[in-house]
Motif scaffolding. Structure first.
Motif, mmCIF file in Angstrom:
data_model
loop_
_atom_site.group_PDB
_atom_site.id
_atom_site.type_symbol
_atom_site.label_atom_id
_atom_site.label_comp_id
_atom_site.label_asym_id
_atom_site.label_seq_id
_atom_site.Cartn_x
_atom_site.Cartn_y
_atom_site.Cartn_z
ATOM 1 N N MET A 1 20.670 18.102 11.543
ATOM 2 C CA MET A 1 20.055 17.593 10.351
ATOM 3 C C MET A 1 18.922 16.655 10.752
ATOM 4 S SD MET A 1 21.743 15.257 7.302
ATOM 5 C CE MET A 1 23.226 16.189 7.376
ATOM 6 N N THR A 2 17.820 16.783 10.086
ATOM 7 C CA THR A 2 16.676 15.902 10.317
ATOM 8 C C THR A 2 16.577 14.923 9.154
ATOM 9 O OG1 THR A 2 15.536 17.690 11.464
ATOM 10 C CG2 THR A 2 14.203 15.820 10.755
ATOM 11 N N ILE A 3 16.471 13.660 9.461
ATOM 12 C CA ILE A 3 16.392 12.602 8.450
ATOM 13 C C ILE A 3 14.964 12.058 8.404
ATOM 14 C CG2 ILE A 3 17.298 10.359 7.706
ATOM 15 C CD1 ILE A 3 19.415 12.580 7.787
ATOM 16 N N TYR A 4 14.442 11.905 7.203
ATOM 17 C CA TYR A 4 13.107 11.356 6.991
ATOM 18 C C TYR A 4 13.225 10.081 6.170
ATOM 19 C CZ TYR A 4 11.631 16.007 8.363
ATOM 20 O OH TYR A 4 11.449 17.173 9.050
ATOM 21 N N GLY A 5 12.296 9.180 6.367
ATOM 22 C CA GLY A 5 12.241 7.953 5.579
ATOM 23 C C GLY A 5 10.838 7.770 5.042
ATOM 24 N N MET A 6 10.709 7.718 3.721
ATOM 25 C CA MET A 6 9.397 7.537 3.110
ATOM 26 C C MET A 6 9.008 6.063 3.192
ATOM 27 S SD MET A 6 8.027 8.375 -0.748
ATOM 28 C CE MET A 6 8.622 10.046 -0.718
ATOM 29 N N ILE A 7 7.820 5.811 3.682
ATOM 30 C CA ILE A 7 7.299 4.446 3.806
ATOM 31 C C ILE A 7 5.940 4.362 3.126
ATOM 32 C CG2 ILE A 7 8.559 3.898 5.916
ATOM 33 C CD1 ILE A 7 5.986 4.605 7.473
ATOM 34 N N ARG A 8 5.574 3.178 2.669
ATOM 35 C CA ARG A 8 4.258 2.973 2.052
ATOM 36 C C ARG A 8 3.241 2.414 3.028
ATOM 37 N NH1 ARG A 8 4.566 -0.419 -3.252
ATOM 38 N NH2 ARG A 8 5.317 -1.870 -1.710
ATOM 39 N N LYS A 9 3.728 1.766 4.092
ATOM 40 C CA LYS A 9 2.828 1.119 5.045
ATOM 41 C C LYS A 9 3.139 1.601 6.455
ATOM 42 C CE LYS A 9 2.812 -2.980 2.175
ATOM 43 N NZ LYS A 9 3.269 -4.361 2.064
ATOM 44 N N GLU A 10 2.117 1.882 7.209
ATOM 45 C CA GLU A 10 2.262 2.393 8.575
ATOM 46 C C GLU A 10 3.104 1.463 9.452
ATOM 47 O OE1 GLU A 10 2.258 5.100 11.324
ATOM 48 O OE2 GLU A 10 1.048 5.457 9.540
ATOM 49 N N GLU A 11 3.015 0.154 9.211
ATOM 50 C CA GLU A 11 3.779 -0.784 10.039
ATOM 51 C C GLU A 11 5.292 -0.676 9.820
ATOM 52 O OE1 GLU A 11 1.880 -3.294 6.674
ATOM 53 O OE2 GLU A 11 1.178 -1.796 8.077
ATOM 54 N N GLN A 12 5.731 0.052 8.815
ATOM 55 C CA GLN A 12 7.159 0.282 8.576
ATOM 56 C C GLN A 12 7.702 1.456 9.397
ATOM 57 O OE1 GLN A 12 6.445 0.799 4.372
ATOM 58 N NE2 GLN A 12 7.549 -1.097 3.897
ATOM 59 N N ALA A 13 6.831 2.223 10.016
ATOM 60 C CA ALA A 13 7.232 3.443 10.727
ATOM 61 C C ALA A 13 8.192 3.163 11.872
ATOM 62 C CB ALA A 13 6.001 4.186 11.240
ATOM 63 N N GLN A 14 7.965 2.111 12.610
ATOM 64 C CA GLN A 14 8.808 1.816 13.770
ATOM 65 C C GLN A 14 10.266 1.604 13.372
ATOM 66 O OE1 GLN A 14 7.920 2.282 16.870
ATOM 67 N NE2 GLN A 14 9.985 1.820 17.528
ATOM 68 N N THR A 15 10.486 0.949 12.262
ATOM 69 C CA THR A 15 11.857 0.712 11.799
ATOM 70 C C THR A 15 12.566 2.032 11.526
ATOM 71 O OG1 THR A 15 11.239 -1.412 10.830
ATOM 72 C CG2 THR A 15 13.276 -0.402 10.035
#
Length: 71
Positions: A1-15
Motif C-alpha cells: 500500500m502506498t500512503i500519500y499526504g496532501m500538503i499546502r506548503k513545500e516545507e511540510q513535505a519532509q514530515t
C-alpha cells in the motif's frame, strides 16, 4: 500500500516523508482533482483551524470534504 499526504506548503513535505508517506502539494480550496486521482480511499483530517470563523469552517470542514468525495 502506498500512503500519500496532501500538503499546502513545500516545507511540510519532509514530515510526510519521515512518516513514510509521499507528499502531494495541493490546496483543498483549489483544484484537487489531480491530487486524488487514482486514490482508493481518502482520510479527511483537515480543518479550518480555531482562528477562523463559521464561514471558513463550513467552506473547509464541510464543503471541501464533500468536494473530495465527488472527485
Amino acid at each position: 500500500m502506498t500512503i500519500y499526504g496532501m500538503i499546502r506548503k513545500e516545507e511540510q513535505a519532509q514530515t510526510i516523508k519521515e512518516l513514510g508517506g509521499h507528499p502531494i502539494l495541493a490546496d483543498l480550496e483549489g483544484n484537487v482533482d489531480k491530487a486524488v486521482d487514482n486514490m482508493d480511499a481518502i482520510i479527511f483530517a483537515a480543518g479550518s483551524g480555531p482562528e477562523t470563523g463559521p464561514d471558513k469552517t463550513t467552506a473547509v470542514d464541510k464543503n471541501e470534504a464533500i468536494k473530495l468525495v465527488s472527485c
